[in-house]
Design a protein around this motif. Sequence first.
Motif, short mmCIF file in Angstrom:
data_model
loop_
_atom_site.label_atom_id
_atom_site.label_comp_id
_atom_site.label_asym_id
_atom_site.label_seq_id
_atom_site.Cartn_x
_atom_site.Cartn_y
_atom_site.Cartn_z
N ALA A 18 0.83 -1.21 0.00
CA ALA A 18 0.00 0.00 0.00
C ALA A 18 0.86 1.26 0.00
O ALA A 18 0.33 2.37 0.09
N GLY A 19 2.17 1.08 -0.06
CA GLY A 19 3.07 2.24 -0.14
C GLY A 19 3.45 2.83 1.21
O GLY A 19 3.95 3.96 1.28
N LEU A 20 3.22 2.09 2.29
CA LEU A 20 3.56 2.61 3.63
C LEU A 20 5.06 2.50 3.90
O LEU A 20 5.74 1.65 3.32
N ASP A 21 5.54 3.34 4.81
CA ASP A 21 6.97 3.34 5.15
C ASP A 21 7.31 2.20 6.10
O ASP A 21 6.55 1.90 7.03
N LEU A 22 8.48 1.62 5.87
CA LEU A 22 8.88 0.44 6.64
C LEU A 22 9.09 0.73 8.13
O LEU A 22 8.55 0.01 8.98
N ALA A 23 9.83 1.78 8.46
CA ALA A 23 10.22 1.98 9.86
C ALA A 23 9.01 2.13 10.81
O ALA A 23 8.96 1.45 11.85
N PRO A 24 8.04 2.98 10.50
CA PRO A 24 6.89 3.07 11.41
C PRO A 24 6.11 1.75 11.50
O PRO A 24 5.57 1.42 12.57
N MET A 25 6.08 1.00 10.40
CA MET A 25 5.36 -0.29 10.46
C MET A 25 6.07 -1.26 11.40
O MET A 25 5.43 -1.99 12.15
N VAL A 26 7.40 -1.24 11.35
CA VAL A 26 8.16 -2.13 12.24
C VAL A 26 7.88 -1.75 13.69
O VAL A 26 7.60 -2.60 14.54
N ALA A 27 7.89 -0.44 13.97
CA ALA A 27 7.61 0.00 15.34
C ALA A 27 6.20 -0.43 15.75
O ALA A 27 5.96 -0.83 16.90
N ALA A 28 5.27 -0.38 14.81
CA ALA A 28 3.88 -0.74 15.12
C ALA A 28 3.75 -2.22 15.46
O ALA A 28 3.08 -2.59 16.44
#
Length: 453
Positions: free
Chosen positions: A298-308
């Motif tokens: 969906a084009g989301l950024d990796l770093a915030p997703m990892v934190a999530a």
Amino acid sequence: MIPLRLQEICRATGGRLVDGADPDRAVDGTVVLDSRAVADGSLFVAVRGEHVDGHDFARAAVDSGAVAFLGTRTTGAPGIVVDDAEVALGALGSAVLRRLPAARVVGVTGSAGKTSTKDLLGAVFATAGPTVAPAGNLNNEYGLPLTVTTATSDTETIVLEYGARGVGHIRYLTTIAPPRIGVVLNVGSAHLGEFGSREMVAQAKGELVEALPPDGAAILNADDALVAAMAARTQATVTTYGLAESADVRIVDLATDDAARARFTLSTPNGRAFVALSLHGAHHAHNAAAAIAAGLAAGLDLAPMVAAVEGASARSPHRMDVRTRADGVVVIDDAYNASPDSMVAGLHALARMKTTGRRWAVLGAMRELGVETETAHRDVGVAAAKLGIDRLVVVGPDAASIAAGWAGDAKVVDDADDAADLVARELRDGDVVLVKASNSERLWRVADRLVQA
Ligand SMILES: Nc1ncnc2c1ncn2[C@@H]1O[C@H](COP(=O)(O)OP(=O)(O)OP(=O)(O)O)[C@@H](O)[C@H]1O
Ligand SMILES: [Mg+2]
């Protein structure tokens, strides 16, 4: 729900207004099946169940603030009468979605881990904008449209769990809520009794990716051959995830810490990241990789997703819920449900928990396995023995074959109370206890009692 006037709901569901229902009044609260959950602005959906008939509570629901009830017969209370409440609820869900054209639907299915992954997807997509992914197991022809109705005008992502007990079920759910991104986790032996074979399970689960549009995204488990093969059943762009070297989003160097929490590196087309999950059980590495793969699509950024995903804890109850008592005894409540695959996943987690004491498995029956029932239970016993579990308590006569597969001296007890009594008596400081069975066994009562002790 986004406000919908009763006449709009009638149009969407093919229903008619009865007993003074005001066509211009809007439902702007929750849509509920339980009259006790009604609040101002609610729509109460009356369903006839095995033991109770929701229509009997229509008046009470309206008195508690519901704008109207929706059901299949008049009750004297203002309402909308339809031919089939289940179909009408689906139509209502579709109507809500049509009014939210910018909201993307992210769907997840599989034999084990749908709810867990739905919760992880919720955390991932919340990094990008308002996301609907309510806690719990809302995966059928009622729960799925109900989830859709919780969307509001600012919702950007709706995460939905698509459950199936047979071929055609997921296809039906996708007509209510067509997914843009579809995640398929695994094809296991859960509900094998209903499906007959794993190939039929694959047939059913693949209906999710068949429903994707050509510009959608299919997220497939590279480690499960039956899932990976679903690439041929969709026109959407395929992203694979897993341990396999070929996986687009690859789990590398998977290990677990002293509390069986997964640590790994995720290698993705958008870079690499180290991931340390708060969830217990190595299997959540796959669920987290799937959720991040969906976010990347969906084009989301990796770093915030990892934190999530790292911050996500057991959100829906009785799933690898790890609690530590004052005396150091650790109780793992994984009693929400059980299939052969999730039993083995739970036992692996138990085996990987670091302890100075003993490892206990308190296991009950697995349901809906058809002709596989006996062998599947025996195999769980074999797996427990192989993994070096120290004590096995088998709960209920239907689970007895687990003891047969276990080489040692298993305790077989009648029910949850007896199991809790026995374990409570014999527990020592530092012991770890896993509690697991099919939902109908309500075995979390053992975990609750041990934690309270
Ligand atoms: N990827 C996985 N592989 C194997 N087991 C898993 C996986 N993910 C979760 N589990 C285990 O499966 C059990 C059920 O988890 P969860 O409720 O997330 O699955 P589900 O697919 O939603 O189940 P249901 O069919 O009841 O909706 C839990 O014991 C959980 O720890
Ligand atoms: Mg579920």
